[in-house]
Design a protein around this motif. Sequence first.
Motif, PDB file in Angstrom:
ATOM      1  N   PRO A   1      41.864  38.362  67.995  1.00 26.95           N
ATOM      2  CA  PRO A   1      41.156  37.080  68.049  1.00 26.95           C
ATOM      3  C   PRO A   1      41.834  36.122  69.033  1.00 26.95           C
ATOM      4  O   PRO A   1      43.064  36.061  69.105  1.00 26.95           O
ATOM      5  N   ALA A   2      41.022  35.396  69.791  1.00 23.96           N
ATOM      6  CA  ALA A   2      41.544  34.435  70.764  1.00 23.96           C
ATOM      7  C   ALA A   2      40.739  33.148  70.681  1.00 23.96           C
ATOM      8  O   ALA A   2      39.511  33.177  70.593  1.00 23.96           O
ATOM      9  N   LYS A   3      41.443  32.032  70.713  1.00 26.81           N
ATOM     10  CA  LYS A   3      40.781  30.732  70.626  1.00 26.81           C
ATOM     11  C   LYS A   3      40.155  30.363  71.964  1.00 26.81           C
ATOM     12  O   LYS A   3      40.734  30.598  73.027  1.00 26.81           O
ATOM     13  N   VAL A   4      38.956  29.769  71.889  1.00 29.84           N
ATOM     14  CA  VAL A   4      38.247  29.293  73.072  1.00 29.84           C
ATOM     15  C   VAL A   4      38.173  27.777  72.981  1.00 29.84           C
ATOM     16  O   VAL A   4      37.531  27.235  72.073  1.00 29.84           O
ATOM     17  N   VAL A   5      38.838  27.082  73.886  1.00 30.26           N
ATOM     18  CA  VAL A   5      38.893  25.620  73.859  1.00 30.26           C
ATOM     19  C   VAL A   5      38.302  25.088  75.160  1.00 30.26           C
ATOM     20  O   VAL A   5      38.912  25.218  76.231  1.00 30.26           O
ATOM     21  N   TYR A   6      37.111  24.494  75.063  1.00 32.99           N
ATOM     22  CA  TYR A   6      36.449  23.980  76.263  1.00 32.99           C
ATOM     23  C   TYR A   6      37.108  22.672  76.712  1.00 32.99           C
ATOM     24  O   TYR A   6      37.152  21.713  75.945  1.00 32.99           O
ATOM     25  N   PRO A   7      37.618  22.613  77.927  1.00 35.45           N
ATOM     26  CA  PRO A   7      38.158  21.342  78.426  1.00 35.45           C
ATOM     27  C   PRO A   7      37.047  20.295  78.514  1.00 35.45           C
ATOM     28  O   PRO A   7      35.855  20.633  78.600  1.00 35.45           O
ATOM     29  N   ASP A   8      37.422  19.043  78.474  1.00 38.91           N
ATOM     30  CA  ASP A   8      36.439  17.953  78.562  1.00 38.91           C
ATOM     31  C   ASP A   8      35.557  18.126  79.786  1.00 38.91           C
ATOM     32  O   ASP A   8      36.044  18.349  80.905  1.00 38.91           O
ATOM     33  N   GLY A   9      34.251  18.030  79.560  1.00 33.89           N
ATOM     34  CA  GLY A   9      33.301  18.106  80.661  1.00 33.89           C
ATOM     35  C   GLY A   9      32.887  19.509  81.040  1.00 33.89           C
ATOM     36  O   GLY A   9      31.998  19.678  81.889  1.00 33.89           O
TER      37      GLY A   9
END
Length: 212
Positions: free
Chosen positions: A185-193
């Motif tokens: 499992p890997a976290k997906v973190v969308y940067p702002d914008g």
Amino acid sequence: MQSKKGAVGYSITISNNSALDGMNAILFQENPVLPSDAVTLAWMSKMCHPSTTIEYQWSIDYNFVWGQVGTLVPGTQFVAGQILQADLTQNNLVALSYVDGGFEFGPTSPSGKNGSLMIKEDDTVPGPGNDDQGSVGIGMSGAGTFVVPTVPNTGVEFDPKPTYWVAFGSFASSEVMDVSELTQPAKVVYPDGMTSAKALFDGKEWSISYGN
């Protein structure tokens, strides 16, 4: 991108650049604050053979869900009997009843705590030990993410601050998961914008990049 409702839409493409075969590419959510009996569903899941790519799209549109199955063990398929649109301000509380042999949501209201989603189960709702016990919870973009078994005269509160994860596993969409059985499992973190992501699995680790 924009969803049909005007909410911001997100997407992710998942590429299997490994020898791992016969497994699904799973997108699921994790929430730091959940009821103690809540289970995590495989939010989106599709077969992803070696050298293939799949794509998932969604928008941050919350919903309430209930299902007929009350025994929520890993591998159990959650089938939503009703999906009711919700939000964190004006439609953040709903009542669940059991009428004439079936579950039913009442109308939503803004009576819940701002920023949370609340389900009030009345005294008609079947609970533990009842063959008609079901499950109730929340979802996003039309599919369930977290559910709990029904209990009469109970308020269930969810505080949605979801994070997204990708992994490979055998769980189908809307199945109850055991996260410990997933591969890498890997976290997906969308940067702002940024609203799109590309996740590539090479058999050992994920490479995740972001764009618009």
